[in-house]
Design a protein around this motif. Structure first.
Motif, PDB file in Angstrom:
ATOM      1  N   GLU A   1      59.504  33.352  38.965  1.00 49.60           N
ATOM      2  CA  GLU A   1      60.423  32.226  38.398  1.00 49.60           C
ATOM      3  C   GLU A   1      61.722  32.496  38.673  1.00 49.60           C
ATOM      4  O   GLU A   1      62.394  33.629  38.395  1.00 49.60           O
TER       5      GLU A   1
ATOM      6  N   VAL B   1      61.538  19.186  40.210  1.00 50.43           N
ATOM      7  CA  VAL B   1      61.640  20.545  39.664  1.00 50.43           C
ATOM      8  C   VAL B   1      62.636  20.172  38.218  1.00 50.43           C
ATOM      9  O   VAL B   1      62.502  21.033  37.375  1.00 50.43           O
ATOM     10  N   ARG B   2      63.347  19.369  38.323  1.00 52.10           N
ATOM     11  CA  ARG B   2      64.226  18.996  37.076  1.00 52.10           C
ATOM     12  C   ARG B   2      63.257  18.604  36.078  1.00 52.10           C
ATOM     13  O   ARG B   2      63.267  19.193  34.796  1.00 52.10           O
TER      14      ARG B   2
ATOM     15  N   LYS C   1      60.976  23.710  29.205  1.00 50.05           N
ATOM     16  CA  LYS C   1      61.603  23.834  28.001  1.00 50.05           C
ATOM     17  C   LYS C   1      61.250  23.178  26.720  1.00 50.05           C
ATOM     18  O   LYS C   1      61.292  23.782  25.580  1.00 50.05           O
TER      19      LYS C   1
ATOM     20  N   ARG D   1      60.051  19.254  36.074  1.00 51.51           N
ATOM     21  CA  ARG D   1      59.315  20.471  35.501  1.00 51.51           C
ATOM     22  C   ARG D   1      60.020  21.393  34.618  1.00 51.51           C
ATOM     23  O   ARG D   1      59.614  22.036  33.721  1.00 51.51           O
ATOM     24  N   ASP D   2      61.298  21.752  34.857  1.00 52.05           N
ATOM     25  CA  ASP D   2      62.227  22.534  33.894  1.00 52.05           C
ATOM     26  C   ASP D   2      62.212  21.861  32.576  1.00 52.05           C
ATOM     27  O   ASP D   2      62.217  22.651  31.505  1.00 52.05           O
ATOM     28  N   LYS D   3      62.327  20.474  32.457  1.00 55.40           N
ATOM     29  CA  LYS D   3      62.568  19.822  31.139  1.00 55.40           C
ATOM     30  C   LYS D   3      61.054  20.150  30.301  1.00 55.40           C
ATOM     31  O   LYS D   3      61.190  20.253  29.032  1.00 55.40           O
TER      32      LYS D   3
ATOM     33  N   ASN E   1      65.525  30.399  39.695  1.00 53.85           N
ATOM     34  CA  ASN E   1      66.268  28.984  39.601  1.00 53.85           C
ATOM     35  C   ASN E   1      65.892  28.034  40.562  1.00 53.85           C
ATOM     36  O   ASN E   1      66.510  27.955  41.819  1.00 53.85           O
TER      37      ASN E   1
END
Length: 86
Positions: A19, A73-74, A81, A76-78, A21
Motif C-alpha cells: 500500500e 482511487v480517491r 478511511k 477507494r481511499d475515502k 500513495n
C-alpha cells in the motif's frame, strides 16, 4: 504437477499487498500521459504522414483513463478511511 500448480495449490502463502500513495501515483501517471500527448500534438502532420497517429491517441486515451483512475482511487481511499472509522 505443472509449474503453475506449485504457485496456486495453496502451499505457498500470499504476500501482503503493498500500500502506497496510490492517488499520487495515479496522478503522476496521468500527467505523464497528458504531457506526452501535448508534446506530440504539434507534430500531428508528421505522425499522420508516417502512419503513426496511434502514438498520439494512445497518449490521449492514457490520460483519459488516468482521469477515471484518479476518480476511482480517491473514492477507494475515502471508502477505506470510512471503514476504518467504523
Amino acid at each position: 504437477m505443472s509449474l503453475m500448480d506449485r504457485w496456486t495449490n495453496g502451499e505457498r502463502e500470499a504476500p501482503e499487498p503493498l500500500e502506497g500513495n496510490v492517488v499520487a501515483t495515479t496522478v503522476t501517471g496521468t500527467l505523464i500521459w497528458l504531457v506526452l500527448f501535448l508534446v506530440q500534438l504539434p507534430f500531428y502532420s508528421w505522425f499522420a504522414d508516417n502512419g503513426h497517429t496511434w502514438w498520439l491517441w494512445t497518449c490521449a486515451v492514457g490520460a483519459a483513463l488516468g482521469c477515471v483512475g484518479i476518480w476511482y482511487v480517491r473514492a477507494r481511499d475515502k471508502a477505506i478511511k470510512r471503514a476504518q472509522e467504523d
